[in-house]
Design a protein around this motif. Structure first.
Motif, PDB file in Angstrom:
ATOM      1  N   UNK A 128       0.826  -1.206   0.000  1.00 55.50           N
ATOM      2  CA  UNK A 128       0.000   0.000   0.000  1.00 55.50           C
ATOM      3  C   UNK A 128       0.861   1.256   0.000  1.00 55.50           C
ATOM      4  N   UNK A 129       1.958   1.250   0.765  1.00 57.21           N
ATOM      5  CA  UNK A 129       2.874   2.394   0.777  1.00 57.21           C
ATOM      6  C   UNK A 129       3.536   2.577  -0.580  1.00 57.21           C
ATOM      7  N   UNK A 130       3.858   1.468  -1.242  1.00 51.94           N
ATOM      8  CA  UNK A 130       4.461   1.551  -2.575  1.00 51.94           C
ATOM      9  C   UNK A 130       3.485   2.163  -3.579  1.00 51.94           C
ATOM     10  N   UNK A 131       2.214   1.778  -3.473  1.00 52.22           N
ATOM     11  CA  UNK A 131       1.210   2.275  -4.411  1.00 52.22           C
ATOM     12  C   UNK A 131       0.866   3.743  -4.147  1.00 52.22           C
ATOM     13  N   UNK A 132       0.778   4.115  -2.869  1.00 46.17           N
ATOM     14  CA  UNK A 132       0.308   5.459  -2.532  1.00 46.17           C
ATOM     15  C   UNK A 132       1.425   6.490  -2.423  1.00 46.17           C
ATOM     16  N   UNK A 133       2.587   6.083  -1.950  1.00 41.82           N
ATOM     17  CA  UNK A 133       3.637   7.050  -1.637  1.00 41.82           C
ATOM     18  C   UNK A 133       4.857   6.921  -2.533  1.00 41.82           C
ATOM     19  N   UNK A 134       5.117   5.738  -3.064  1.00 40.34           N
ATOM     20  CA  UNK A 134       6.279   5.550  -3.935  1.00 40.34           C
ATOM     21  C   UNK A 134       7.571   5.418  -3.145  1.00 40.34           C
ATOM     22  N   UNK A 135       8.661   5.264  -3.889  1.00 43.23           N
ATOM     23  CA  UNK A 135       9.976   5.100  -3.268  1.00 43.23           C
ATOM     24  C   UNK A 135      10.412   6.394  -2.582  1.00 43.23           C
ATOM     25  N   UNK A 136      11.187   6.275  -1.462  1.00 49.66           N
ATOM     26  CA  UNK A 136      11.710   5.052  -0.829  1.00 49.66           C
ATOM     27  C   UNK A 136      10.871   4.569   0.342  1.00 49.66           C
ATOM     28  N   UNK A 137       9.603   4.983   0.408  1.00 50.80           N
ATOM     29  CA  UNK A 137       8.765   4.645   1.557  1.00 50.80           C
ATOM     30  C   UNK A 137       8.629   3.144   1.800  1.00 50.80           C
ATOM     31  N   UNK A 138       8.414   2.306   0.777  1.00 49.23           N
ATOM     32  CA  UNK A 138       8.304   0.866   1.050  1.00 49.23           C
ATOM     33  C   UNK A 138       9.560   0.274   1.685  1.00 49.23           C
ATOM     34  N   UNK A 139      10.746   0.697   1.204  1.00 51.94           N
ATOM     35  CA  UNK A 139      11.989   0.162   1.765  1.00 51.94           C
ATOM     36  C   UNK A 139      12.160   0.591   3.217  1.00 51.94           C
ATOM     37  N   UNK A 140      11.823   1.839   3.525  1.00 53.64           N
ATOM     38  CA  UNK A 140      11.941   2.331   4.902  1.00 53.64           C
ATOM     39  C   UNK A 140      10.941   1.620   5.807  1.00 53.64           C
ATOM     40  N   UNK A 141       9.717   1.426   5.325  1.00 44.21           N
ATOM     41  CA  UNK A 141       8.704   0.754   6.141  1.00 44.21           C
ATOM     42  C   UNK A 141       9.078  -0.700   6.381  1.00 44.21           C
ATOM     43  N   UNK A 142       9.614  -1.382   5.360  1.00 47.09           N
ATOM     44  CA  UNK A 142      10.038  -2.773   5.536  1.00 47.09           C
ATOM     45  C   UNK A 142      11.184  -2.877   6.539  1.00 47.09           C
ATOM     46  N   UNK A 143      12.144  -1.962   6.457  1.00 47.02           N
ATOM     47  CA  UNK A 143      13.245  -1.949   7.418  1.00 47.02           C
ATOM     48  C   UNK A 143      12.733  -1.656   8.825  1.00 47.02           C
ATOM     49  N   UNK A 144      11.729  -0.776   8.919  1.00 48.14           N
ATOM     50  CA  UNK A 144      11.140  -0.432  10.220  1.00 48.14           C
ATOM     51  C   UNK A 144      10.445  -1.644  10.835  1.00 48.14           C
ATOM     52  N   UNK A 145       9.747  -2.420  10.016  1.00 45.37           N
ATOM     53  CA  UNK A 145       9.070  -3.625  10.510  1.00 45.37           C
ATOM     54  C   UNK A 145      10.072  -4.682  10.974  1.00 45.37           C
ATOM     55  N   UNK A 146      11.253  -4.726  10.353  1.00 43.70           N
ATOM     56  CA  UNK A 146      12.253  -5.750  10.686  1.00 43.70           C
ATOM     57  C   UNK A 146      13.066  -5.409  11.933  1.00 43.70           C
ATOM     58  N   UNK A 147      12.876  -4.242  12.490  1.00 50.38           N
ATOM     59  CA  UNK A 147      13.634  -3.836  13.679  1.00 50.38           C
ATOM     60  C   UNK A 147      13.055  -4.485  14.931  1.00 50.38           C
ATOM     61  N   UNK A 148      13.907  -4.706  15.917  1.00 44.63           N
ATOM     62  CA  UNK A 148      13.451  -5.132  17.237  1.00 44.63           C
ATOM     63  C   UNK A 148      12.890  -3.912  17.953  1.00 44.63           C
ATOM     64  N   UNK A 149      11.567  -3.834  18.023  1.00 43.56           N
ATOM     65  CA  UNK A 149      10.895  -2.626  18.494  1.00 43.56           C
ATOM     66  C   UNK A 149      10.720  -2.631  20.013  1.00 43.56           C
ATOM     67  N   UNK A 150      11.425  -1.751  20.744  1.00 44.23           N
ATOM     68  CA  UNK A 150      11.194  -1.628  22.190  1.00 44.23           C
ATOM     69  C   UNK A 150       9.812  -1.030  22.448  1.00 44.23           C
ATOM     70  N   UNK A 151       9.306  -1.142  23.672  1.00 45.74           N
ATOM     71  CA  UNK A 151       7.970  -0.592  23.968  1.00 45.74           C
ATOM     72  C   UNK A 151       7.861   0.907  23.718  1.00 45.74           C
ATOM     73  N   UNK A 152       8.964   1.650  23.963  1.00 44.80           N
ATOM     74  CA  UNK A 152       8.897   3.097  23.790  1.00 44.80           C
ATOM     75  C   UNK A 152       9.327   3.546  22.394  1.00 44.80           C
ATOM     76  N   UNK A 153       9.565   2.612  21.467  1.00 41.33           N
ATOM     77  CA  UNK A 153       9.912   2.980  20.100  1.00 41.33           C
ATOM     78  C   UNK A 153      11.413   3.078  19.881  1.00 41.33           C
ATOM     79  N   UNK A 154      11.770   3.557  18.692  1.00 43.17           N
ATOM     80  CA  UNK A 154      13.179   3.675  18.297  1.00 43.17           C
ATOM     81  C   UNK A 154      13.466   5.112  17.867  1.00 43.17           C
TER      82      UNK A 154
END
Length: 232
Positions: A72-98
């Motif tokens: 959806x990010x690729x369709x609506x926003x274009x590059x580089x949003x999909x790559x950033x969102x995928x990298x964000x999902x792959x992070x070990x997310x602490x409760x208070x964020x990164x």
């Protein structure tokens, strides 16, 4: 026999991959099974030793939802949003964020300025930013994805004009037909037909606001809008 052995090795390899990725989980043993395993005086029956595995539905749903968000990010926003969102999902997310620097380090193939621009575009719908701590966290994007999918279905069913009207009402709330015609650049005939189609399917609701207590149609304002409880 050699073919069966190779097949068994392949199955075991795939099974281990699924287990390590937590796509399959093991059912906990019952109390009777634990007692049978702990009792060394007699040999436990096979059904007490075998472990039962099943698909991790919650994990699968999470992966599918994240993949849908990236598309959806690729369709609506274009590059580089999909790559950033995928990298964000792959992070070990602490409760208070990164922090921003942690996201930049995760996206080591992209310049810092591109990561900052992508985070700004993704904020609100996919990513939440805490002004107090300056940290980024994953937003509740399931609602946004559901609304995006509904808009796509409306476009396929009733045409792009109806999808544009639905998105306008979603963003602006209740509007008169004249305001919809002006904002969407539609003729009165097309706007009326699209609103009728959406209203007949329960995708748009009509609210009557009388100017006087006699409820005369000539002195009543008709507003079109969306009530999300009718959709979900």
């Amino acid at each position: 026999m050699h073919i069966l052995k190779n097949s068994a090795i392949k199955v075991e390899k795939h099974f281990e991959t699924l287990r390590c990725s937590t796509l399959i989980i093991c059912h906990p043993r019952t109390q009777s099974q634990e007692c049978a395993l702990q009792d060394s005086s007699k040999k436990p029956r096979k059904e007490f030793v075998d472990e039962k595995w099943c698909a991790n539905i919650a994990k699968l749903e999470d992966l599918i939802l994240k993949d849908f968000a990236i598309q959806s990010a690729r369709h609506a926003l274009g590059d580089p949003c999909p790559a950033v969102l995928e990298a964000f999902f792959n992070m070990n997310m602490p409760p208070d964020g990164v922090t921003l620097q942690a996201v930049v380090n995760q996206c080591n193939q992209l310049p810092r300025s591109h990561v900052c621009d992508a985070l700004q575009l993704l904020s609100g719908e996919f990513i939440s930013f805490n002004d107090a701590t300056g940290h980024y966290t994953i937003a509740n994007y399931s609602r946004s994805l559901a609304l995006t999918q509904i808009a796509t279905i409306i476009e396929h069913q009733f045409g792009p004009a109806a999808g544009r009207i639905w998105r306008l009402l979603l963003q602006n709330g209740y509007l008169e037909q004249k305001s919809i015609e002006r904002k969407c650049l539609h003729s009165p005939k097309d706007a009326k037909q699209n609103l009728y189609d959406l209203h007949s399917q329960g995708l748009v609701v009509l609210r009557e606001v009388p100017k006087y207590t006699d409820y005369a149609p000539a002195r009543t304002v008709f507003l079109f809008g969306i009530v999300e409880v009718n959709i979900f």
